[in-house]
Design a protein around this motif. Structure first.
Motif, PDB file in Angstrom:
ATOM      1  N   GLU A 182      -1.784  -6.392  15.250  1.00 30.31           N
ATOM      2  CA  GLU A 182      -2.779  -7.451  15.023  1.00 30.31           C
ATOM      3  C   GLU A 182      -2.099  -8.537  14.191  1.00 30.31           C
ATOM      4  O   GLU A 182      -1.579  -8.263  13.119  1.00 30.31           O
ATOM      5  N   HIS A 198      -1.113  -5.873  11.254  1.00 30.06           N
ATOM      6  CA  HIS A 198      -1.421  -4.447  11.255  1.00 30.06           C
ATOM      7  C   HIS A 198      -0.753  -3.787  12.448  1.00 30.06           C
ATOM      8  O   HIS A 198      -0.986  -4.168  13.591  1.00 30.06           O
ATOM      9  N   ASN A 209      -0.711  -0.901  14.613  1.00 33.50           N
ATOM     10  CA  ASN A 209      -1.428   0.287  15.095  1.00 33.50           C
ATOM     11  C   ASN A 209      -0.461   1.105  15.921  1.00 33.50           C
ATOM     12  O   ASN A 209       0.093   0.611  16.902  1.00 33.50           O
ATOM     13  N   ARG A 228     -10.242  -0.462   4.403  1.00 29.15           N
ATOM     14  CA  ARG A 228      -9.305  -1.534   4.714  1.00 29.15           C
ATOM     15  C   ARG A 228      -8.275  -1.729   3.612  1.00 29.15           C
ATOM     16  O   ARG A 228      -7.529  -2.681   3.615  1.00 29.15           O
ATOM     17  N   GLU A 271      -2.802   3.080  11.410  1.00 32.33           N
ATOM     18  CA  GLU A 271      -2.679   1.641  11.255  1.00 32.33           C
ATOM     19  C   GLU A 271      -1.837   1.386  10.010  1.00 32.33           C
ATOM     20  O   GLU A 271      -2.288   1.614   8.898  1.00 32.33           O
TER      21      GLU A 271
HETATM   22 MG    MG Z   1      -7.456  -2.927  12.807  1.00 33.59          MG
END
Ligand code: MG
Ligand code: ADP
Length: 698
Positions: free
Chosen positions: A193, A320, A322, A435, A447
Motif C-alpha cells: 500500500e 505497508h 502485506n 494500526r 502487514e
Molecule cells: Mg492495510
C-alpha cells in the motif's frame, strides 16, 4: 469508451501475447523457464526476442532497454534502438536473443560500496523472465538483474530472487513432511500500500527544499493541519480524482493491479493499493507505480511527493508491505485451515515467522532504514523503531494455550487436547484493526508497516524471506530426523512460542510505556536511526544466516552497509546545504527587508506626528532583528557542523556526526526561521507556506 478489460496489460508482453506470438515449442520452453527456472537455449531466446521486438514495434516502440534496480533504490535504464543498417542504405529493426538475455551497461557510475575495488568494474544485466517485459513511452523495457562479472549482485532484484528461492526450498521441505507431494513451489506474495502527497507544481517550483530534497526544511505550522480528521477517507477533490483516473489507466495498461485509492490522514495525502502479486513482480510493479505517480502528476500540473516526511507536524508517508506465502496449488500457508491438521501446518508457518521476526529484528529494522524514514519511525504516527508482532486476541489465546498445555477457550469453546491431530480449531480474527503495530497479522497475511514511502520494497522482503527461510530450515532439520513427527512438531511449536513470545505485543505501539517495556523488560532492540542500525547488517549472526541461505555474500553485505550509510550522509548533507542556502539567500533577506520597511514606516510616522510611540513597529523591529541575528548565528553553526562531517575518517563516523550534530543543528536553524515566518508580512515571504502547500490543490 474502451473498457478496462480491453486495455488492461496492453503494454505488457504477457502470457496472452506470448501464447499468440510464439510457436508452441518456443512457448513451452519459455514457460518452463518462467515457472521452473529451466535454462533457456539460445534458439528459444532468439525466437522470443524476435516476437518481442515485432510486438513492441507494432506498439510504437523504437528502442529497448534492460530495466534494472541498482542500489540507489530507483530504477535505471539505458536505451538502445532496434535499428540495424541494411545494405540498401535503409535500416531494419533487429533484436537478438543475445541482446535479450544479456546487456552490458557501464557499471562504473552506480554505487557498488567497494565491490568495484575488489572485483571487476564492468557489470552486466541478465534477463529475469519471471517478470514480463513492458513498453514505456517508446521503449521496450526488459526487467533484468544487474551483476558484476565476478557474479556479485549490484542490484536489489538478484538478492530478492535468491531469497525467494531460499524460502521456496525450505518451505517445500516442510510441506513434504506434512505429506504434501503435489506442491512444486512456494512463493511469497506482496501487496504494497503506497502513500504519497500531491501538491501544486507552481508552488513546488518555488521551494528549493522540495526540489532538492523532496521535503520541506522550513515552514511554520499551518493554522489548520490534520486535527479535524476530515481528510482520511474524505471525498476526493476533482483535480485529484482526475489524477487518480489517469494514473489507474496508465498502471492498468502496464498490467499493474491498481485497486484501492483513498485520501489519507494528512491534508494532500493519498494512498494507492494494488492487488497482491508474487514478490518479485510486486517489487517491479511498485517501482513502476512510484515512477508513474510522479510522471502522471506533472501532466496535471501537480507534483507527487514520495518522501517519508515532506511536512513537519502532519503525518508522513509509509508503505505497508502485506506479505504471505502461497503454494503453486493456490494454498495460502498463512491462512488458518479448516481441519486441525491444516491448522498444525498453519501454526508451524506462523511460528516460523514469529521466530524469524524475533531472531532478526535488526535486519527488518535496517531493511527500512533511510534518512527519510528516520523521521517517521517512533514519531507517534508510524510504528516505533522497535519491531514487534501483533497477533490479535484469538490467535494469541491459542498460542498461550499451546504453550501452557491448558484448554483453549476460543470462540468455539473447544477443549484443546495435545497432539497434532487435535490442535485447536479456530477462526480468523476479524477484530483486528490495530494500526500501531510494526508487524501485524491480519487474518491470512502479515502487514509489515515500517517501510518508508520511497523505499524499494525489495530490501524488506529480502530480509523477511531470508529470516523465515532460516526458521523453516531449522524446523525441517529437526523434524526430518524426528522419530515421532507429531510429538516433535507439537514440541517445536511450543518451544517457539515459549522462546519468542517477547516479540508478540497486542497493545498500543505508540505509547511511550511500550518502548520502555520493550527495551527494559523484554530486551527488544530499539535502533532509532540509520547509523544506529545499519552496522548490525555485518553482525556475525546476520552474515552467517544470509550467506548460509545463499542470499548475499559477505562482500555484498559489506557493500550494502557502506552504500546505505553513504546514502544517509549524502541525503542529510544535501538537506543541510539547502537549508544554509535558503536561510542566507532567501529567508534572512526577506525578514531583513520587512524589518527595514517597518523601521522606515515608524520613522516617517514619527516625522509627521512626533508624539507617536510606534509601539508595534518598535517591538516587531526588535523581535525580527534578534531573529535575523539568530538565523545568522545558527546558519554559521550548521556550516561548521557540515564541515566537521567532511573531516570524519570513515562513512560510519560521518553518519554519526550527522545524527548527533548536523540534524540537531538543522532543527536549531529551522526554529528562528519558522518563527520569523509567522511575524513577517506574507508578501515578503519568499516561498509558499505550509497552508499554501497542504491546501493548494482544489
Ligand atoms: Mg492495510
Ligand atoms: P486493509 O489492510 O486496508 O484492510 P486489505 O487487507 O484488503 O486492506 O489488503 C491490503 C493489501 O493486502 C492489498 O494490497 C491486498 O491485495 C493485500 N493482500 C491481501 N491478501 C494478501 C495475501 N494473501 N498476501 C499478500 N498480500 C495480500
Amino acid at each position: 469508451m474502451e473498457t478496462v478489460s480491453a486495455y488492461f496489460g496492453s503494454l505488457v508482453f504477457d502470457d496472452r501475447v506470448m501464447k499468440a506470438s510464439l510457436s508452441a515449442d518456443v512457448y513451452r520452453s519459455l514457460k518452463k523457464t518462467i515457472d521452473e527456472g529451466a535454462k533457456l537455449d539460445i534458439g528459444v531466446a532468439n525466437a522470443v526476442a524476435d516476437a518481442m521486438k515485432d510486438w513492441a514495434v507494432e506498439h510504437g516502440a523504437t528502442h529497448y532497454t534492460h530495466w534494472f534496480q541498482p542500489l540507489t533504490g530507483i530504477t535505471a535504464e539505458k536505451h538502445d534502438s532496434f535499428i540495424s543498417p541494411s545494405p540498401d542504405g535503409g535500416v531494419i529493426m533487429e533484436f537478438s536473443g543475445k541482446e535479450l538475455i544479456k546487456g552490458e551497461p557501464d557499471a562504473s557510475s552506480f554505487p557498488s560500496g567497494g565491490l568495484r575495488a575488489t572485483f571487476e568494474a564492468r557489470g552486466y544485466t541478465a534477463w529475469d523472465p519471471t517478470s514480463y517485459a513492458f513498453i514505456k513511452g517508446k521503449t521496450l523495457c526488459i526487467p533484468t538483474a544487474f551483476c558484476s562479472y565476478g557474479g556479485e549482485a549490484l542490484d536489489k532484484k538478484t538478492p530478492l530472487l535468491r531469497s525467494m528461492e531460499a524460502l521456496n526450498k525450505q518451505a517445500l521441505r516442510i510441506l513434504r513432511l506434512f505429506g504434501n507431494e503435489d506442491v512444486k513451489c512456494v512463493r511469497t506474495s506482496v501487496g504494497p500500500e503506497q502513500e504519497y502527497f500531491l501538491i501544486p507544481k507552481e508552488m513546488y517550483d518555488q521551494r528549493p527544499d522540495l526540489r532538492f530534497t523532496g521535503r520541506t526544511l522550513f515552514g511554520a505550522k499551518s493554522p489548520k493541519g490534520q486535527e479535524m480528521d476530515d481528510h482520511y477517507f474524505g471525498v476526493i477533490k476533482p483535480r485529484v480524482a482526475a489524477y487518480m483516473e489517469d494514473l489507474n489507466r496508465e498502471l492498468w495498461k502496464l498490467g499493474i493491479l491498481a485497486k484501492t485509492e483513498h485520501n489519507e490522514v494528512a491534508p494532500a495525502q493519498h494512498e494507492l493499493a494494488p492487488i497482491y502479486s508474487t514478490t518479485n513482480i510486486a517489487t517491479d510493479h511498485n517501482q513502476l507505480t512510484m515512477e508513474m505517480m510522479q510522471k502522471i502528476a506533472s501532466r496535471h500540473d501537480l507534483v507527487c511527493l514520495l518522501h517519508e516526511k515532506p511536512f513537519a507536524g502532519v503525518n508522513g508517508s509509509g508503505k505497508h508491505n502485506n506479505w504471505s506465502m502461497a503454494t503453486d496449488t493456490g494454498v495460502n500457508l498463512l491462512s488458518p485451515g479448516e481441519t486441525p491438521y491444516e491448522n498444525a501446518q498453519f501454526l508451524l508457518f506462523l511460528c516460523a515467522v514469529i521466530k524469524a521476526v524475533d531472531d532478526y529484528q535488526d535486519l527488518l529494522r535496517l531493511s527500512v532504514a533511510t534518512a527519510g524514514n528516520d523521521h517517521r519511525l517512533g514519531a507517534n504516527e508510524a510504528p516505533p523503531a522497535v519491531v514487534s508482532i501483533f497477533l490479535g486476541d484469538e490467535l494469541n489465546a491459542v498460542l498461550e494455550a499451546i504453550e501452557n498445555n491448558t484448554p483453549y477457550n476460543g470462540t468455539q469453546k473447544t477443549q484443546m487436547k495435545l497432539g497434532v491431530d487435535v490442535l485447536p480449531k479456530f477462526n480468523r480474527d476479524t477484530t483486528d484493526r490495530n494500526r500501531t503495530s510494526p508487524f501485524a497479522f491480519t487474518g491470512n497475511k502479515f502487514e509489515f508497516r515500517m517501510l518508508g514511502s520511497s523505499n524499494s520494497i525489495a530490501c524488506a522482503n529480502i530480509m523477511l524471506n531470508s529470516a523465515v527461510a532460516e526458521s523453516l530450515k531449522i524446523y525441517a532439520d529437526r523434524l526430518e530426523g524426528a522419530e515421532d513427527f507429531e510429538t516433535a512438531l507439537h514440541e517445536m511449536i511450543r518451544k517457539t512460542i515459549h522462546d519468542h513470545k517477547r516479540i508478540i505485543f497486542n497493545g498500543n505501539g505508540y505509547n511511550d510505556s511500550w518502548i520502555e517495556e520493550a527495551t527494559q523488560k523484554r530486551g527488544l532492540l530499539n535502533y532509532r536511526t540509520t547509523p544506529d542500525c545499519m552496522p548490525h547488517l555485518l553482525d556475525e549472526k546476520n552474515v552467517k544466516m544470509l550467506t548460509a541461505q545463499g542470499v548475499y555474500s559477505k562482500a555484498e553485505l559489506e557493500s550494502r552497509c557502506e552504500i546505505m550509510l553513504e546514502n544517509y550522509c549524502k541525503t542529510v548533507l544535501i538537506e543541510a546545504n539547502t537549508m544554509i542556502d535558503m536561510a542566507q539567500t532567501q529567508i534572512a533577506p526577506a525578514v531583513e527587508a520587512y524589518t527595514a520597511e517597518l523601521a522606515r514606516s515608524a520613522a516617517s510616522k514619527k516625522a509627521l506626528v512626533p508624539s507617536l510611540a510606534c509601539a508595534f513597529e518598535s517591538e516587531r523591529v526588535e523581535k525580527l532583528s534578534s531573529l535575523v541575528d539568530a538565523i545568522a548565528e545558527q546558519t554559521q553553526k550548521l556550516t561548521d557542523a557540515v564541515s566537521d562531517v567532511y573531516q570524519a575518517e570513515n562513512t560510519l563516523a560521518q553518519a554519526e556526526l550527522i545524527r548527533d550534530c548536523v540534524l540537531p543543528q538543522m532543527d536549531a536553524l529551522r526554529a528562528p526561521c519558522d518563527e520569523a515566518e509567522t511575524l513577517t508580512a506574507k508578501k515578503y515571504w519568499p516561498f509558499p507556506t505550509y497552508g499554501d502547500l497542504l491546501f493548494g490543490v482544489r
